[in-house]
Design a protein around this motif. Structure first.
Motif: not given
Length: 223
Positions: A148-155, A182-190, A213-223
């Protein structure tokens, strides 16, 4: 994802000068422990293993030259560079008795040249040195078919903390999606930031509190 960091002990009693060099070295993948006198440096060397030692010569309590000749056993093989003024030749000669001394640098000095010297002495391959400034940090709203909807952390979040990043995410997100997840997508450079995992943990806690919200409702997507 795992990044190698190299640990440096830096002993310098001029705190303004020290701060400039610390910021410069930590721009790359070096961790710097800073102390302001020779005795404090000796105590650190008794308790922690370092990859490299930078010693200002004219420090209170115990000079860099004298410390170079009485390094505790835990760091008896750690290379040392002495930072010295041009009128301290006798002290440089004294420090030269240390088998760990790999050179001395006259003040004022070019931090780029010091970095080259450290990399050379430690035989660090060029591809293992990361300049965080080459990976500027940014946040963008994004969509994922599965999550679904999330944010991407670049760099790399160089010189940023979890509180600041949480504020920036809130600005980008505006509001939560209908699912209130929602999810947070984390770049390798992070992960070039030495405290990347610590930042992510704090970030989840802050955002969960903000959005109630609960912490488990925030998903971290790592490379």
């Amino acid at each position: 994802m795992n990044q190698s960091f190299f640990k440096i002990l830096f002993a310098e009693d001029n705190e303004s000068s020290a701060e400039l060099l610390i910021h410069y070295l930590e721009r790359f993948n070096f961790e710097v422990d800073h102390v302001v006198d020779g005795m404090a440096a000796e105590l650190k060397l008794r308790k922690n293993k370092y990859d490299f030692i930078l010693l200002d010569n004219m420090m209170p309590v115990l000079s860099g030259a004298r410390l170079a000749n009485k390094v505790p056993d835990l760091n008896k093989n750690t290379p040392i560079i002495l930072l010295t003024a041009s009128n301290e030749k006798e002290e440089v000669i004294l420090a030269a008795h240390s088998k760990q001394l790999v050179g001395y640098i006259l003040k004022p000095f070019d931090p780029d040249k010091l970095l080259v010297k450290i990399v050379s002495v430690l035989r660090i391959p060029a591809d293992m040195i990361v300049d965080k400034k080459k990976f500027p940090f940014s946040i963008e709203r994004t969509q994922n078919v599965s999550y679904g909807t999330g944010v991407k952390l670049n760099g790399c979040p160089y010189q940023k903390n979890a509180e600041k990043i949480a504020q920036e995410i809130a600005f980008v997100m505006k509001e939560l999606p209908g699912s209130r997840k929602f999810f947070i997508e984390v770049s390798e450079e992070f992960y070039y930031h030495k405290k990347a995992q610590e930042i992510l943990t704090s970030l989840i806690t802050r955002l969960a509190s903000k959005y109630e919200i609960k912490e488990e409702d925030i998903l971290i997507l790592s490379p």
